[in-house]
Design a protein around this motif. Structure first.
Motif, PDB file in Angstrom:
ATOM      1  N   GLU A  86      54.478  86.368  37.673  1.00 58.65           N
ATOM      2  CA  GLU A  86      54.728  85.473  38.908  1.00 58.65           C
ATOM      3  C   GLU A  86      53.660  84.566  38.992  1.00 58.65           C
ATOM      4  N   TRP A  87      52.428  85.037  38.597  1.00 59.50           N
ATOM      5  CA  TRP A  87      51.291  84.350  39.004  1.00 59.50           C
ATOM      6  C   TRP A  87      51.395  83.013  37.816  1.00 59.50           C
ATOM      7  N   ARG A  88      51.646  83.261  36.862  1.00 58.76           N
ATOM      8  CA  ARG A  88      51.712  82.027  35.890  1.00 58.76           C
ATOM      9  C   ARG A  88      52.853  81.057  36.378  1.00 58.76           C
ATOM     10  N   SER A  89      53.742  81.734  36.911  1.00 58.62           N
ATOM     11  CA  SER A  89      55.072  80.707  37.342  1.00 58.62           C
ATOM     12  C   SER A  89      54.330  79.745  38.656  1.00 58.62           C
ATOM     13  N   ILE A  90      53.202  80.103  38.979  1.00 57.39           N
ATOM     14  CA  ILE A  90      52.833  79.184  40.136  1.00 57.39           C
ATOM     15  C   ILE A  90      52.282  77.780  39.555  1.00 57.39           C
ATOM     16  N   TYR A  91      51.822  77.677  38.383  1.00 54.36           N
ATOM     17  CA  TYR A  91      51.269  76.576  37.935  1.00 54.36           C
ATOM     18  C   TYR A  91      52.344  75.528  37.691  1.00 54.36           C
ATOM     19  N   PRO A  92      52.208  74.201  37.875  1.00 55.36           N
ATOM     20  CA  PRO A  92      53.196  73.501  37.480  1.00 55.36           C
ATOM     21  C   PRO A  92      53.225  73.357  35.933  1.00 55.36           C
ATOM     22  N   THR A  93      52.166  73.536  35.186  1.00 56.65           N
ATOM     23  CA  THR A  93      52.158  73.670  33.871  1.00 56.65           C
ATOM     24  C   THR A  93      51.168  74.916  33.584  1.00 56.65           C
ATOM     25  N   PRO A  94      51.720  76.025  33.276  1.00 57.93           N
ATOM     26  CA  PRO A  94      50.713  77.319  32.971  1.00 57.93           C
ATOM     27  C   PRO A  94      49.729  76.986  31.878  1.00 57.93           C
ATOM     28  N   PRO A  95      48.561  77.255  31.973  1.00 58.71           N
ATOM     29  CA  PRO A  95      47.450  77.163  31.037  1.00 58.71           C
ATOM     30  C   PRO A  95      47.786  78.069  30.041  1.00 58.71           C
ATOM     31  N   LYS A  96      47.372  77.855  28.743  1.00 62.56           N
ATOM     32  CA  LYS A  96      47.260  78.723  27.694  1.00 62.56           C
ATOM     33  C   LYS A  96      46.803  79.929  27.859  1.00 62.56           C
ATOM     34  N   LYS A  97      45.569  79.954  28.603  1.00 64.17           N
ATOM     35  CA  LYS A  97      44.790  81.146  28.810  1.00 64.17           C
ATOM     36  C   LYS A  97      44.302  81.133  30.397  1.00 64.17           C
ATOM     37  N   GLU A  98      45.079  81.994  30.844  1.00 66.10           N
ATOM     38  CA  GLU A  98      44.605  82.182  32.415  1.00 66.10           C
ATOM     39  C   GLU A  98      43.579  83.229  32.758  1.00 66.10           C
ATOM     40  N   SER A  99      42.465  82.623  33.328  1.00 66.93           N
ATOM     41  CA  SER A  99      41.290  83.523  33.442  1.00 66.93           C
ATOM     42  C   SER A  99      41.158  84.033  34.775  1.00 66.93           C
ATOM     43  N   ALA A 100      41.762  83.173  35.769  1.00 63.63           N
ATOM     44  CA  ALA A 100      41.804  83.658  37.136  1.00 63.63           C
ATOM     45  C   ALA A 100      42.129  84.948  37.592  1.00 63.63           C
ATOM     46  N   PHE A 101      43.343  85.268  36.856  1.00 63.44           N
ATOM     47  CA  PHE A 101      43.965  86.491  37.422  1.00 63.44           C
ATOM     48  C   PHE A 101      42.989  87.986  37.511  1.00 63.44           C
ATOM     49  N   PRO A 185      56.275  75.824  48.066  1.00 65.28           N
ATOM     50  CA  PRO A 185      56.030  75.731  46.818  1.00 65.28           C
ATOM     51  C   PRO A 185      55.557  74.449  46.145  1.00 65.28           C
ATOM     52  N   SER A 186      56.217  73.398  46.761  1.00 67.27           N
ATOM     53  CA  SER A 186      55.743  72.162  46.349  1.00 67.27           C
ATOM     54  C   SER A 186      54.430  71.539  47.157  1.00 67.27           C
ATOM     55  N   TRP A 187      54.330  72.058  48.093  1.00 69.42           N
ATOM     56  CA  TRP A 187      53.042  71.761  48.924  1.00 69.42           C
ATOM     57  C   TRP A 187      51.783  72.358  47.803  1.00 69.42           C
ATOM     58  N   ILE A 188      51.918  73.661  47.673  1.00 68.56           N
ATOM     59  CA  ILE A 188      51.010  74.520  46.673  1.00 68.56           C
ATOM     60  C   ILE A 188      50.787  73.484  45.360  1.00 68.56           C
ATOM     61  N   ARG A 189      51.931  73.148  44.622  1.00 64.39           N
ATOM     62  CA  ARG A 189      51.694  72.263  43.627  1.00 64.39           C
ATOM     63  C   ARG A 189      51.493  70.717  43.631  1.00 64.39           C
ATOM     64  N   ALA A 190      51.643  70.345  44.725  1.00 64.85           N
ATOM     65  CA  ALA A 190      51.450  68.882  45.029  1.00 64.85           C
ATOM     66  C   ALA A 190      50.237  68.202  44.196  1.00 64.85           C
ATOM     67  N   ASN A 191      50.437  66.958  43.564  1.00 58.84           N
ATOM     68  CA  ASN A 191      49.375  66.435  42.792  1.00 58.84           C
ATOM     69  C   ASN A 191      48.006  66.061  43.934  1.00 58.84           C
ATOM     70  N   SER A 192      48.738  65.189  45.054  1.00 57.88           N
ATOM     71  CA  SER A 192      47.587  64.675  45.789  1.00 57.88           C
ATOM     72  C   SER A 192      48.041  64.900  47.135  1.00 57.88           C
ATOM     73  N   LEU A 193      47.515  66.292  47.598  1.00 58.85           N
ATOM     74  CA  LEU A 193      47.473  66.062  49.056  1.00 58.85           C
ATOM     75  C   LEU A 193      46.385  65.450  49.611  1.00 58.85           C
ATOM     76  N   PRO A 194      46.599  65.006  50.971  1.00 56.83           N
ATOM     77  CA  PRO A 194      45.158  64.492  51.773  1.00 56.83           C
ATOM     78  C   PRO A 194      44.244  65.645  51.470  1.00 56.83           C
ATOM     79  N   PRO A 195      42.793  65.262  51.381  1.00 54.41           N
ATOM     80  CA  PRO A 195      41.762  66.306  51.079  1.00 54.41           C
ATOM     81  C   PRO A 195      41.696  67.086  52.580  1.00 54.41           C
ATOM     82  N   LEU A 196      41.502  68.336  52.002  1.00 50.26           N
ATOM     83  CA  LEU A 196      41.250  69.532  53.146  1.00 50.26           C
ATOM     84  C   LEU A 196      40.101  69.424  53.641  1.00 50.26           C
ATOM     85  N   VAL A 197      39.096  68.840  53.082  1.00 53.66           N
ATOM     86  CA  VAL A 197      37.768  68.650  53.894  1.00 53.66           C
ATOM     87  C   VAL A 197      38.006  67.503  55.274  1.00 53.66           C
ATOM     88  N   ALA A 198      38.602  66.731  54.965  1.00 51.69           N
ATOM     89  CA  ALA A 198      39.111  65.532  55.859  1.00 51.69           C
ATOM     90  C   ALA A 198      39.853  66.461  56.959  1.00 51.69           C
TER      91      ALA A 198
END
Ligand SMILES: [Ca+2]
Ligand SMILES: [Ca+2]
Ligand SMILES: [Ca+2]
Ligand SMILES: [Ca+2]
Length: 280
Positions: A86-101, A185-198
């Protein structure tokens, strides 16, 4: 008490000021917090500025629930946990090696629970991507004010500073392919959201202005800031033309229009420009 950001959700009545005994009583239920102010004054008539003193209010706060919405959205088998798949499915393109989990799975159960996810917020380094996901989740929950599961064009506006022209926001919205609204899900995966710092900065500025509005209004507690209360921004003896010019800008009044007597809280918070606070 749980860690996280407490946001004021709703004031059931009134605005607390000195003498209202804000915090006289509190009740905490998991993610919700009620704070009583038994002697809060209540604005009975915004038009006349009539105040009924000591009516009492209850302030309602809720802890950010980004992590729980995040879990709910990607927990495909609804067991309340995120599996490695389920975790891997969150990535728009899952990485070869997932190290965060394994790093997030602090109790080494092989599954991620809500508490483990919450701990990832604002994470840096190896957990940066996951940290951004959880920060985005938090922002989504805050922005989706009608709670229909989508951030609409109107709901995304608070990510920008008050007074930002809609042109720039429209351009971002188009780039995000926002359409009728962006789902979680689209929000999480979006390429360019406005910066959260701003967004955090814009949020802090709005909160500051909300407080400032109450302070300016504290001379008569009418619930509105009048032109003479606005003058408190300036040193006594300031020429009235100077104050009027700032008042015109703050109230967004065109040159050929007469100046209004008051400014509403919303207009004050969203004003393109306000004079520097005298209390800073
Ligand atoms: Ca699951
Ligand atoms: Ca775990
Ligand atoms: Ca919405
Ligand atoms: Ca007032």
């Amino acid at each position: 008490m749980e860690d996280g950001t407490w946001t004021e959700q709703l004031t059931l009545q009134g605005i607390a000021t000195t003498g209202d005994a804000f915090g006289f009583s509190i009740a905490l239920d998991g993610k919700r917090l009620l704070v009583g102010a038994p002697w809060d004054d209540f604005l009975s008539s915004p038009a006349t500025g009539n105040v009924s003193p000591d009516q009492g209010s209850v302030f309602f706060y809720e802890i950010g629930s980004g992590a729980s919405v995040f879990l709910g959205s990607f927990d495909l088998n609804h067991d309340g946990l995120l599996s490695p798949d389920e975790w891997r499915s969150i990535y728009p393109t899952p990485p070869k090696k997932e190290s965060a989990f394994p790093l997030i799975d602090s109790d080494e159960s092989g599954m991620l629970d809500e508490e483990e996810l919450r701990a990832v917020q604002n994470a840096k380094g190896v957990l940066k991507t996951s940290g951004i996901w959880l920060d985005r989740a938090e922002a989504f929950v805050e922005l989706d004010t009608d709670q229909d599961g989508r951030v609409s064009r109107a709901e995304i506006e608070p990510m920008w500073a008050p007074g930002t022209s809609s042109k720039g926001i429209d351009a971002t919205w188009k780039r995000l392919k926002g359409g009728e609204g962006i789902d979680f899900p689209s929000w999480i995966r979006a390429n360019s959201l406005p910066p959260l710092v701003a967004y955090e900065k814009a949020k802090a500025l709005r909160a500051e202005r909300r407080t400032l509005y109450r302070m300016l209004d504290s001379s008569d507690e009418s619930g509105l800031v009048e032109r003479d209360e606005f003058a408190l921004f300036f040193r006594s003896g300031t020429r009235f033309q100077v104050i009027d010019a700032a008042w015109r800008v703050a109230t967004g009044t065109p040159k050929d229009q007469p100046l209004p007597g008051t400014i509403s809280l919303t207009d004050f918070i969203e004003a393109p420009k306000l004079p520097k606070s005298p209390w800073k």
